[in-house]
Design an enzyme around this catalytic site. Sequence first.
Site, short mmCIF file in Angstrom:
data_model
loop_
_atom_site.label_atom_id
_atom_site.label_comp_id
_atom_site.label_asym_id
_atom_site.label_seq_id
_atom_site.Cartn_x
_atom_site.Cartn_y
_atom_site.Cartn_z
NE ARG A 46 15.29 -95.64 -32.06
CZ ARG A 46 14.54 -94.86 -32.83
NH1 ARG A 46 14.27 -93.64 -32.45
NH2 ARG A 46 14.07 -95.28 -33.99
CE LYS A 143 23.44 -93.41 -51.91
NZ LYS A 143 23.30 -93.54 -53.33
CG HIS A 173 28.69 -98.65 -52.62
ND1 HIS A 173 27.66 -97.78 -52.38
CD2 HIS A 173 28.34 -99.36 -53.72
CE1 HIS A 173 26.72 -97.95 -53.29
NE2 HIS A 173 27.11 -98.91 -54.13
CE LYS A 177 30.08 -100.75 -57.69
NZ LYS A 177 29.44 -102.05 -57.46
CD GLU A 211 20.06 -98.05 -59.51
OE1 GLU A 211 20.09 -98.71 -58.46
OE2 GLU A 211 19.72 -96.85 -59.54
CG ASP A 230 19.93 -91.92 -54.86
OD1 ASP A 230 20.25 -91.97 -53.67
OD2 ASP A 230 19.61 -92.92 -55.53
CG HIS A 235 27.39 -93.52 -56.41
ND1 HIS A 235 28.10 -93.71 -55.24
CD2 HIS A 235 26.11 -93.82 -56.11
CE1 HIS A 235 27.26 -94.11 -54.30
NE2 HIS A 235 26.05 -94.17 -54.79
CE LYS A 326 16.84 -95.36 -58.26
NZ LYS A 326 17.74 -96.21 -57.48
#
Length: 478
Positions: A46, A143, A173, A177, A211, A230, A235, A326
Site C-alpha cells: 500500500r 501464519k 517455516h 529447516k 527462545e 503462536d 510449529h 519466551k
Amino acid sequence: IPVEDFDLVIFGGTGDLARRKILPGLYRRFCSGQMPETARIIGAARSEHDTAEFRQIVRDAIREFSKKNECDDALIGTFLERLHYVQVDAKGEDGWGDLRDLMRKDVVKAYYFSVAPSLFGDLAERLQAHGIADEDARIVVEKPFGRDLASAKKLNQDLAKHFDETQIYRIDHYLGKETVQNLMAVRFGNILFEPLWNSQYVDHIQITVAETVGVGGRGEYYDKSGAMRDMVQNHLMQLLCLIAMEPPSRFDPDAVRDEKLKVIRALEPIDHHHIVRGQYDATETEPSYREDAGDPRSRTESFIALRCMISNWRWAGTPFYLRTGKKLKARASEIAVVFKDAPHSIFGEEAGRHANVLSIRLQPNEGMTLKVTIKEPGPGGMRLIDVPLDMSFADALGEEADDIPDAYERLIMDVIRGNQTLFMRGDEVQAAWAWTDPLIESWEARSDVPKLYDAYSSGPEDAAMMLHREGRRWREIK
Ligand code: NAD
C-alpha cells in the site's frame, strides 16, 4: 539447478517479514544460481514507492539481514534489476491494473501474501477479479492461519472460493529447516531406526522450542495469542507429526500430508494435569510478561508444557512432551527421542542406567546426535559411559554447510517448483485447531492463571514436576 522462470509478487513487500526473510532469502538463491536470469520479483504494497525506491529498500534490507560475506555490491546491483514495485491496495481497486500489465504470460506466477491474514480473502478475490492469477498460479500464505477452528475454516473457505487447494502454500517455516527434512531422511532412509520407532522401544519423546527473547514491543499483539496458538498449534505440532507419522508410501505431498493428518487425529484430549502454562517474571532491569503485554492481569501464557498421547498401535503408552517459551535460558530447538533402557544389564547395578537418545537439533547448529553407551577407556574394569555420535552439519559437510538454504529460501523455491510437501494442507491446519481449541477453552473456562517463572530459566517449576511425577526429566535447555 535453476528453477523455472517466474514472476513472484510479494504483497506486503515493504513489510518486516519481506525485508528480514523473504527478500534476503531470494538474494541468496540468486547468488547460488538457482534463480533464473530472467526471473522477476514484484513488491506490491500500500505504501507509496516507485521501483527505484523499492530497490533501495531491498538493498538496505540485504545489507542489514544477510551475512556480511554475502553482500557483494555488484551482485546486489544485478539482483535488484530483477525487482519491480507496484502500489496496490488489497482493500480497494488501486493498482491492480498496473499489476496485471506487469505480469508476464508463460512463466510460473506466485503471489506471496506477506500481509495481515485479514487481507488474505481480499487479495485472493482481487487476483481473480482482475484476471491476474491463472490456473497454475500459486499463492503463499503466512501464519497465523486463524486463531481457532472457526477462523481457520473461514480463511480456508475464502481462499477456496478463488484457488484450488493445489495452488495454496501455507507456510510453516519450521518445515523448511534442513534438519526437519533430515529427520524424514533418517527415519525413512535407514533401516536402523524404523524398527525401534515405536512404544516398545521408545520411552518418550521431547520437543522443545526455547527462545531467549521476550515479547518486547509486540506484547499487545502477542497477548491475544499466547504460546499455544503462536507456537504449539503450528510449529510444534508439525514436528510432532513428522516424528510420529507412519512411513508414507511415497515422498509426495499428499502421501506425506495424509500421514501427518492421521497423527493429529489420533491425539488424545489433554486434561489440565498435563498442561503447564507460565509467564516470565521481571528481572531487576527488564519488565515482566504482564508489563510487556501492557495488561497487569493478563492470563496469556508465554510458556507452555504439555504431555500428549497418541492413540494408535505404534505410540499407545508413549508420552510426547512438548514445551516452548519466551525468555528461557537459551535459544534452542530440539527433538529428542529417548529410548528405553536395555531390558537387562549384564554389567550389574553399578553400571547405572544408560538410555540411548537421538537428539535432532533445529537451532542453533543444526544437526543430530545419537547418545550411545561404551566402555570407559582404561584399565578400570567394565565401567560404562555415554558418548555422543555427533553429526553436526557444519562439521560433517564442511564448507557445503554454508550453502544450506535458510528455511524461507527453500520454501519459496519449492513454491516455484510446485512442490507442496513441506506446506500445510487446509485439513491439517483445521485438525490442529480442532485439537487445541478445547484445551484453550478449558483453561479459559477455569480462569487458569499461568505460573510465574524466572526470566532466563527453564520455565516454571510445575513443568519439571509434571515429568518428575512420571519418573522422567526434561533435557537441559542449552
Ligand atoms: P508489516 O506490518 O511489517 O508489513 C505489512 C505489509 O503489508 C506492508 O508492506 C504494508 O504496506 C502492506 N499492507 C498493509 N495493508 C495493505 C493493504 N490494504 N494493501 C496492500 N498492502 C498492505 O507486517 P509483517 O511483520 O511483515 O507481517 C506480514 C505477515 O507475515 C503477517 O501475516 C504476519 O503475521 C506474518 N508473519 C510475520 C513474521 C515476522 O517476523 N514479521 C513472522 C511470521 C509471520
